[in-house]
Scaffold this active site. Structure first.
Site, PDB file in Angstrom:
ATOM      1  N   GLU A  41      36.330   0.902  42.183  1.00 21.26           N
ATOM      2  CA  GLU A  41      36.138   2.235  42.733  1.00 21.26           C
ATOM      3  C   GLU A  41      35.550   2.050  44.131  1.00 21.26           C
ATOM      4  O   GLU A  41      34.566   1.321  44.285  1.00 21.26           O
ATOM      5  CB  GLU A  41      35.159   3.033  41.857  1.00 21.26           C
ATOM      6  CG  GLU A  41      34.959   4.423  42.385  1.00 21.26           C
ATOM      7  CD  GLU A  41      33.987   5.270  41.560  1.00 21.26           C
ATOM      8  OE1 GLU A  41      33.584   4.831  40.468  1.00 21.26           O
ATOM      9  OE2 GLU A  41      33.653   6.363  42.045  1.00 21.26           O
ATOM     10  N   ARG A 266      30.262  -8.328  31.015  1.00 22.19           N
ATOM     11  CA  ARG A 266      29.836  -8.087  32.388  1.00 22.19           C
ATOM     12  C   ARG A 266      28.903  -9.192  32.836  1.00 22.19           C
ATOM     13  O   ARG A 266      28.092  -9.671  32.033  1.00 22.19           O
ATOM     14  CB  ARG A 266      29.037  -6.789  32.368  1.00 22.19           C
ATOM     15  CG  ARG A 266      29.397  -5.786  33.374  1.00 22.19           C
ATOM     16  CD  ARG A 266      28.538  -4.546  33.182  1.00 22.19           C
ATOM     17  NE  ARG A 266      28.397  -3.929  34.475  1.00 22.19           N
ATOM     18  CZ  ARG A 266      29.359  -3.219  35.044  1.00 22.19           C
ATOM     19  NH1 ARG A 266      30.496  -3.011  34.413  1.00 22.19           N
ATOM     20  NH2 ARG A 266      29.184  -2.703  36.232  1.00 22.19           N
ATOM     21  N   LYS A 276      25.922  -0.857  41.689  1.00 18.55           N
ATOM     22  CA  LYS A 276      26.289  -0.380  43.034  1.00 18.55           C
ATOM     23  C   LYS A 276      25.404   0.784  43.463  1.00 18.55           C
ATOM     24  O   LYS A 276      25.048   0.904  44.626  1.00 18.55           O
ATOM     25  CB  LYS A 276      27.753   0.067  43.054  1.00 18.55           C
ATOM     26  CG  LYS A 276      28.715  -1.090  43.267  1.00 18.55           C
ATOM     27  CD  LYS A 276      30.112  -0.598  43.574  1.00 18.55           C
ATOM     28  CE  LYS A 276      30.836  -0.200  42.305  1.00 18.55           C
ATOM     29  NZ  LYS A 276      32.255   0.114  42.516  1.00 18.55           N
TER      30      LYS A 276
HETATM   31  P1  ATP Z   1      28.916  -0.223  38.983  1.00 23.50           P
HETATM   32  O1  ATP Z   1      28.473   0.271  37.650  1.00 23.50           O
HETATM   33  O2  ATP Z   1      27.984  -1.168  39.641  1.00 23.50           O
HETATM   34  O3  ATP Z   1      29.371   0.871  39.893  1.00 23.50           O
HETATM   35  P2  ATP Z   1      31.618  -0.596  38.176  1.00 23.50           P
HETATM   36  O4  ATP Z   1      32.027  -1.372  36.980  1.00 23.50           O
HETATM   37  O5  ATP Z   1      31.656   0.874  38.067  1.00 23.50           O
HETATM   38  O6  ATP Z   1      30.213  -1.111  38.658  1.00 23.50           O
HETATM   39  P3  ATP Z   1      34.031  -0.830  39.644  1.00 23.50           P
HETATM   40  O7  ATP Z   1      34.259  -0.692  41.087  1.00 23.50           O
HETATM   41  O8  ATP Z   1      34.540   0.227  38.752  1.00 23.50           O
HETATM   42  O9  ATP Z   1      32.468  -1.018  39.430  1.00 23.50           O
HETATM   43  O10 ATP Z   1      34.515  -2.252  39.141  1.00 23.50           O
HETATM   44  C1  ATP Z   1      35.790  -2.779  39.369  1.00 23.50           C
HETATM   45  C2  ATP Z   1      36.068  -3.829  38.343  1.00 23.50           C
HETATM   46  O11 ATP Z   1      35.082  -4.857  38.407  1.00 23.50           O
HETATM   47  C3  ATP Z   1      36.037  -3.262  36.949  1.00 23.50           C
HETATM   48  O12 ATP Z   1      37.144  -3.763  36.229  1.00 23.50           O
HETATM   49  C4  ATP Z   1      34.746  -3.750  36.397  1.00 23.50           C
HETATM   50  O13 ATP Z   1      34.841  -3.909  35.015  1.00 23.50           O
HETATM   51  C5  ATP Z   1      34.531  -5.057  37.140  1.00 23.50           C
HETATM   52  N1  ATP Z   1      33.098  -5.336  37.253  1.00 23.50           N
HETATM   53  C6  ATP Z   1      32.162  -4.571  37.836  1.00 23.50           C
HETATM   54  N2  ATP Z   1      30.939  -5.114  37.693  1.00 23.50           N
HETATM   55  C7  ATP Z   1      31.106  -6.258  36.993  1.00 23.50           C
HETATM   56  C8  ATP Z   1      30.231  -7.278  36.508  1.00 23.50           C
HETATM   57  N3  ATP Z   1      28.911  -7.215  36.714  1.00 23.50           N
HETATM   58  N4  ATP Z   1      30.763  -8.320  35.834  1.00 23.50           N
HETATM   59  C9  ATP Z   1      32.092  -8.387  35.624  1.00 23.50           C
HETATM   60  N5  ATP Z   1      32.966  -7.472  36.050  1.00 23.50           N
HETATM   61  C10 ATP Z   1      32.496  -6.408  36.720  1.00 23.50           C
HETATM   62 MG    MG Z   2      33.327   2.111  37.808  1.00 21.45          MG
END
Ligand code: ATP
Ligand code: MG
Length: 566
Positions: A41, A266, A276
């Site tokens: 995102e 994760r 984030k």
């Molecule tokens: P946040 O909660 O920090 O905003 P998010 O998962 O919403 O993180 P996205 O931009 O949606 O962030 O993530 C893009 C991809 O990266 C998704 O497939 C997510 O599962 C993966 N991802 C994000 N954070 C992690 C992590 N800490 N470890 C492994 N994969 C991750």
């Molecule tokens: Mg997300």
């Protein structure tokens, strides 16, 4: 010091995601195609957790001769910005992966998603609901008990179509109505209790502008986007496990290509924040200098700090993937980093806490160019010249007037080796009024040029140095972890101020003297400062006084160097 990660495995191990794919390819599922995607995102910069997901998705596609798409999951217009889109592309490329011509946006599918929503309404599987967000929550009920049906659940197809069209046309204010899937208010899985598909939001979108005032939810968008792109394996993190029945429900009820969702753990890294939202808070409140502050766990922060993409990929292959969340030691990341930088970085001599050395028997105006090896791990890196002259700087720590027993470095009457230069023996010191040493007097042995001892005599210590008049002043930025707490990431109490846990000593600025070959360096060049650690020239370093970020210290502590008697 023992290193807990010494036994880390070298190569990517097999893992359960890979096993599923091997099996699918063997069975000819999806015509034996492998097509994955990385779906960020665009609401912040990528961090080391994303690197894990990137390496997994792009890595599996590579291994199986498949493809991996980059897809911006941009369904939330209020938090998303073009700056983030650009930074994400830069970071994925920097990590070494290529989506070729397959960069997509969920927002490109808004028309198709709308049509499918109409299709579900016509099939009696979606309805327009007038409950507020709070009421929806209340009707959803509590675990262990069924929720209550919305009073709007039994609207006719015609009424639903009319209201949904008018939602799209902008007739209603934000939050007045939603479109919901008609599934099961008694399901033990809350995600199945008539989830919201569309909400009204009169907001401009970074790509679609003001075309839409209704926006699809993540759950309604994600599976369909995967389907449109012909994804075969939709790999996401564990918190989406409970969403999988809904992912499946939409695809089944629309009767479209159905990728398989697979969830993995994760990444949580000790002393590191990977949310984030919280990283954005640090940036907005000025706790750090920006998203690429070298203390940030973002890929841009790591890049500026001096991490190489190879080191991050090595780390990601070592941690593997599993079905349970755990905490990975920051030490494992640094271990991979040192290993990679040791292989790849040019050596250079720099003195961080200089004290002057005068070689009394060295000719006043003589300058000799000493041959220094650029990288002992890489013969192809060659050698360079380092100027030697009568007045030098060495590390203040490398001299002791009253040395403890195990101290083998310089002291009055003792001989040590100056790396790549000569053996010198200390004869006396000068001090200022406060008793601090200002000059160390030595003599050198002209027969030991290059640090060799023709008579085979041994010295126990080799120290680094720079020629005073040739050296260049530099600024060193030394970093420690941003968070004191071991697991700042899992703190779920939203009222707790997570910034209280910030390490006040996370940045220290020092200045030092470095050998003149530094003049050939460019921003982001990586070095090993001999005996001091790995450093990277800052991206903004220009002009007279170069700026270096310390990437990571050498594994050996001073004590260890000493006991090894170098
Ligand atoms: P946040 O909660 O920090 O905003 P998010 O998962 O919403 O993180 P996205 O931009 O949606 O962030 O993530 C893009 C991809 O990266 C998704 O497939 C997510 O599962 C993966 N991802 C994000 N954070 C992690 C992590 N800490 N470890 C492994 N994969 C991750
Ligand atoms: Mg997300």
């Amino acid at each position: 010091m023992s290193n807990p990660v010494e036994d880390a495995p070298e190569l990517p191990r097999s893992n359960f995601v890979r096993d599923i794919i091997v099996e699918d390819v063997r069975n000819g599922k999806n015509q034996a195609r492998v097509h994955t995607r990385f779906p960020p995102e665009p609401n912040g910069y990528l961090h080391i957790g994303h690197a894990k997901a990137i390496c997994l998705n792009f890595g599996l596609a590579q291994e199986f001769g498949g493809q991996c798409n980059l897809r911006f999951d941009d369904t939330n217009p209020t938090k998303e910005e073009v700056e983030y889109v650009d930074s994400i592309m830069e970071d994925v490329r920097w990590l070494g992966f290529d989506w070729e011509d397959r960069c997509y946006y969920a927002s490109d599918y808004f028309d198709q998603l709308y049509e499918w929503a109409v299709q579900l309404i016509k099939a009696g599987k979606a309805f327009v609901c007038d409950l507020s967000a709070d009421q929806i929550r209340e009707y959803r009920g509590i675990p262990g008990q069924p929720g209550r049906n919305s009073p709007y659940r039994d609207r006719t197809v015609e009424e639903n179509l009319d209201l949904f069209t008018r939602m799209k046309a902008g007739e209603f204010p934000d939050g007045a109505r939603t479109l919901r899937a008609k599934i099961d208010m008694a399901s033990p899985n809350f995600n199945m209790r008539d989830p919201v598909m569309y909400r009204i939001l009169h907001a401009s979108h970074h790509r679609t502008g003001d075309k839409w005032c209704i926006y699809p939810t993540y759950d309604y968008t994600h599976g369909e986007s995967d389907s449109i792109e012909g994804i075969t394996h939709s790999i996401c993190t564990l918190e989406f496990e409970d969403h999988r029945p809904l992912y499946d429900w939409y695809l089944e009820n629309l009767g479209i290509h159905h990728p398989q969702q697979i969830e993995f753990d994760r990444l949580h890294l000790s002393n590191t924040m990977l949310s984030k939202r919280k990283l954005l808070h640090l940036v907005q409140r000025g706790y750090v200098s920006g998203w690429d502050d070298p203390r940030m766990p973002t890929l841009s922060g790591f890049r500026r700090r001096g991490y190489s993409p190879e080191a991050i990929r090595l780390f990601c292959s070592r941690i593997g993937v599993s079905k349970t969340n755990g905490l990975i030691e920051l030490g494992l990341l640094e271990h991979s980093l040192r290993e990679e930088l040791n292989r790849s970085s040019a050596r250079i001599m720099a003195v961080m806490d200089p004290v002057k050395v005068v070689v009394d028997n060295y000719p006043d105006d003589l300058v000799e160019e000493m041959d220094a090896v650029n990288n002992p791990e890489d013969p192809a890196a060659g050698t360079r010249h380092v100027p030697f002259s009568k007045t030098l700087y060495i590390e203040r720590e490398d001299f002791r007037e009253n040395p403890p027993k195990q101290y083998h470095r310089l002291t009055i009457g003792r001989e040590v080796r100056l790396r790549y230069a000569y053996l010198i023996t200390c004869t006396s010191v000068e001090k200022d009024a406060s008793g601090e040493i200002t000059v160390i007097h030595c003599t050198y042995d002209p027969a030991t040029r290059g640090g060799n001892t023709p008579d085979g005599r041994k010295v126990k210590s080799t120290i680094h140095w720079v020629s005073a008049k040739h050296s260049v002043d530099f600024e060193a930025r030394l970093y420690e972890q941003l968070f004191n707490e071991e697991n700042p990431d899992t703190e779920e109490d939203p009222n707790k101020d997570f910034t209280a846990n910030l390490n006040p000593k996370s940045l220290e600025v020092r200045s030092g003297k470095i050998e003149p070959s530094v003049r050939g360096a460019k921003p982001l060049d990586r070095f090993q400062f001999e005996r001091l650690g790995y450093f990277c020239m800052d991206r903004d370093s220009t002009g007279e006084k170069p700026v270096f970020n310390r990437t990571v210290g050498l594994r050996d502590t001073w004590a260890k160097i000493e006991s090894k008697g170098r």
